[in-house]
Design a protein around this motif. Sequence first.
Motif, PDB file in Angstrom:
ATOM      1  N   ILE A  74       0.864  -1.180   0.000  1.00 30.98           N
ATOM      2  CA  ILE A  74       0.000   0.000   0.000  1.00 30.98           C
ATOM      3  C   ILE A  74       0.900   1.229   0.000  1.00 30.98           C
ATOM      4  CG2 ILE A  74      -1.798   1.235   1.242  1.00 30.98           C
ATOM      5  CD1 ILE A  74      -2.449  -1.630   2.493  1.00 30.98           C
ATOM      6  N   SER A  75       0.969   1.862  -1.174  1.00 30.96           N
ATOM      7  CA  SER A  75       1.899   2.980  -1.317  1.00 30.96           C
ATOM      8  C   SER A  75       1.531   3.810  -2.532  1.00 30.96           C
ATOM      9  CB  SER A  75       3.324   2.433  -1.483  1.00 30.96           C
ATOM     10  OG  SER A  75       4.204   3.436  -1.898  1.00 30.96           O
ATOM     11  N   ILE A 120       0.273  -4.002  -5.783  1.00 34.75           N
ATOM     12  CA  ILE A 120       0.550  -2.651  -5.292  1.00 34.75           C
ATOM     13  C   ILE A 120      -0.678  -1.778  -5.525  1.00 34.75           C
ATOM     14  CG2 ILE A 120       2.030  -0.619  -5.500  1.00 34.75           C
ATOM     15  CD1 ILE A 120       4.205  -2.477  -6.641  1.00 34.75           C
ATOM     16  N   VAL A 121      -1.139  -1.118  -4.477  1.00 32.61           N
ATOM     17  CA  VAL A 121      -2.284  -0.216  -4.580  1.00 32.61           C
ATOM     18  C   VAL A 121      -1.941   1.115  -3.918  1.00 32.61           C
ATOM     19  CG1 VAL A 121      -3.995  -2.065  -4.625  1.00 32.61           C
ATOM     20  CG2 VAL A 121      -3.379  -1.024  -2.465  1.00 32.61           C
ATOM     21  N   PRO A 122      -2.559   2.201  -4.393  1.00 29.11           N
ATOM     22  CA  PRO A 122      -2.350   3.487  -3.723  1.00 29.11           C
ATOM     23  C   PRO A 122      -3.020   3.482  -2.353  1.00 29.11           C
ATOM     24  CG  PRO A 122      -3.982   3.704  -5.462  1.00 29.11           C
ATOM     25  CD  PRO A 122      -3.445   2.309  -5.549  1.00 29.11           C
ATOM     26  N   ASP A 123      -2.630   4.402  -1.519  1.00 26.97           N
ATOM     27  CA  ASP A 123      -3.182   4.504  -0.174  1.00 26.97           C
ATOM     28  C   ASP A 123      -4.555   5.172  -0.248  1.00 26.97           C
ATOM     29  OD1 ASP A 123      -3.600   4.670   2.558  1.00 26.97           O
ATOM     30  OD2 ASP A 123      -1.483   5.018   2.944  1.00 26.97           O
ATOM     31  N   ASP A 124      -5.529   4.382  -0.638  1.00 26.29           N
ATOM     32  CA  ASP A 124      -6.909   4.838  -0.820  1.00 26.29           C
ATOM     33  C   ASP A 124      -7.819   3.812  -0.142  1.00 26.29           C
ATOM     34  OD1 ASP A 124      -9.086   6.392  -2.430  1.00 26.29           O
ATOM     35  OD2 ASP A 124      -9.422   4.270  -2.905  1.00 26.29           O
ATOM     36  N   ILE A 125      -8.627   4.251   0.786  1.00 29.62           N
ATOM     37  CA  ILE A 125      -9.428   3.338   1.599  1.00 29.62           C
ATOM     38  C   ILE A 125     -10.255   2.379   0.761  1.00 29.62           C
ATOM     39  CG2 ILE A 125     -11.338   3.191   3.260  1.00 29.62           C
ATOM     40  CD1 ILE A 125     -10.161   5.657   4.645  1.00 29.62           C
ATOM     41  N   LEU A 173      -3.824 -16.078   4.058  1.00 34.16           N
ATOM     42  CA  LEU A 173      -3.116 -15.003   4.732  1.00 34.16           C
ATOM     43  C   LEU A 173      -2.923 -13.845   3.768  1.00 34.16           C
ATOM     44  CD1 LEU A 173      -1.395 -14.031   7.215  1.00 34.16           C
ATOM     45  CD2 LEU A 173       0.574 -15.059   6.046  1.00 34.16           C
ATOM     46  N   ILE A 174      -3.164 -12.638   4.253  1.00 32.87           N
ATOM     47  CA  ILE A 174      -2.878 -11.428   3.484  1.00 32.87           C
ATOM     48  C   ILE A 174      -1.913 -10.603   4.321  1.00 32.87           C
ATOM     49  CG2 ILE A 174      -3.771  -9.312   2.463  1.00 32.87           C
ATOM     50  CD1 ILE A 174      -6.439 -10.805   2.081  1.00 32.87           C
ATOM     51  N   VAL A 175      -0.744 -10.348   3.750  1.00 31.33           N
ATOM     52  CA  VAL A 175       0.270  -9.545   4.423  1.00 31.33           C
ATOM     53  C   VAL A 175       0.275  -8.176   3.759  1.00 31.33           C
ATOM     54  CG1 VAL A 175       2.733  -9.318   4.912  1.00 31.33           C
ATOM     55  CG2 VAL A 175       1.664 -11.576   4.911  1.00 31.33           C
ATOM     56  N   THR A 176       0.158  -7.137   4.571  1.00 30.31           N
ATOM     57  CA  THR A 176       0.199  -5.784   4.028  1.00 30.31           C
ATOM     58  C   THR A 176       1.473  -5.085   4.484  1.00 30.31           C
ATOM     59  OG1 THR A 176      -0.978  -4.769   5.889  1.00 30.31           O
ATOM     60  CG2 THR A 176      -2.319  -5.597   4.059  1.00 30.31           C
ATOM     61  N   SER A 177       1.929  -4.185   3.639  1.00 30.84           N
ATOM     62  CA  SER A 177       3.090  -3.363   3.971  1.00 30.84           C
ATOM     63  C   SER A 177       2.832  -1.968   3.433  1.00 30.84           C
ATOM     64  CB  SER A 177       4.355  -3.951   3.344  1.00 30.84           C
ATOM     65  OG  SER A 177       5.474  -3.130   3.630  1.00 30.84           O
ATOM     66  N   GLY A 178       3.082  -0.970   4.274  1.00 27.67           N
ATOM     67  CA  GLY A 178       2.935   0.410   3.832  1.00 27.67           C
ATOM     68  C   GLY A 178       1.646   1.052   4.308  1.00 27.67           C
ATOM     69  N   ASP A 206      -2.036   8.515   4.957  1.00 25.90           N
ATOM     70  CA  ASP A 206      -1.883   7.116   5.332  1.00 25.90           C
ATOM     71  C   ASP A 206      -3.186   6.582   5.922  1.00 25.90           C
ATOM     72  OD1 ASP A 206       0.835   7.031   4.570  1.00 25.90           O
ATOM     73  OD2 ASP A 206       1.419   7.940   6.470  1.00 25.90           O
ATOM     74  N   HIS A 207      -3.794   5.611   5.228  1.00 26.75           N
ATOM     75  CA  HIS A 207      -5.131   5.146   5.609  1.00 26.75           C
ATOM     76  C   HIS A 207      -5.248   3.642   5.824  1.00 26.75           C
ATOM     77  CE1 HIS A 207      -6.678   9.109   4.742  1.00 26.75           C
ATOM     78  NE2 HIS A 207      -6.180   9.046   3.529  1.00 26.75           N
ATOM     79  N   THR A 208      -4.148   2.922   5.852  1.00 27.61           N
ATOM     80  CA  THR A 208      -4.243   1.467   5.951  1.00 27.61           C
ATOM     81  C   THR A 208      -5.017   0.998   7.182  1.00 27.61           C
ATOM     82  OG1 THR A 208      -2.215   1.205   4.679  1.00 27.61           O
ATOM     83  CG2 THR A 208      -2.941  -0.684   5.951  1.00 27.61           C
ATOM     84  N   PRO A 209      -4.722   1.471   8.387  1.00 27.93           N
ATOM     85  CA  PRO A 209      -5.488   0.984   9.550  1.00 27.93           C
ATOM     86  C   PRO A 209      -6.990   1.265   9.428  1.00 27.93           C
ATOM     87  CG  PRO A 209      -3.502   2.107  10.280  1.00 27.93           C
ATOM     88  CD  PRO A 209      -3.644   2.378   8.801  1.00 27.93           C
TER      89      PRO A 209
END
Length: 103
Positions: free
Chosen positions: A12-13, A48-53, A72-77, A85-88
Motif C-alpha cells: 500500500i503505497s 501494489i495499490v495506492p493509499d486509498d481506503i 493469509l494477506i500480508v500488508t506493507s505500507g 496514510d489510511h491502511t489501519p
Amino acid sequence: MGNLLRAAVLIISDTASAVPESDKAGPLLAKTFSEDSNEAWDVEKPCIVPDDISRIQDVIQERCDNAQYFNLIVTSGGTGFAQKDHTPEAIGPLIDRHAPGLV
C-alpha cells in the motif's frame, strides 16, 4: 506436499503504485514465503495499490470473499501518521474478530 496455503502480499503505497520499481518490500516478502516456508505457501505476485481506503478494501475483499480465498494477506505500507496514510482505517472495518497484539 499436500495442499499449499495461499498468501497474498499487498503493498500500500502512493509512490510504489506510481513507480512499481520503487517497491522493495513486495519482492522481499514474496521471497521470504517461497524460500523460508518449507514449501508450505503458494504466494501470488505482490499487488501494489495506492493509499486509498476503498481501493485497499476492494483488493482485500477480492482475496477473501470467494472460493479461491487466501489463507493469509500480508500488508506493507500506508501505516504512517501522515494524513494520506489510511491502511489501519481501511482494514479495521474488514476484521470480524480483533486479536490485539497479533495484528
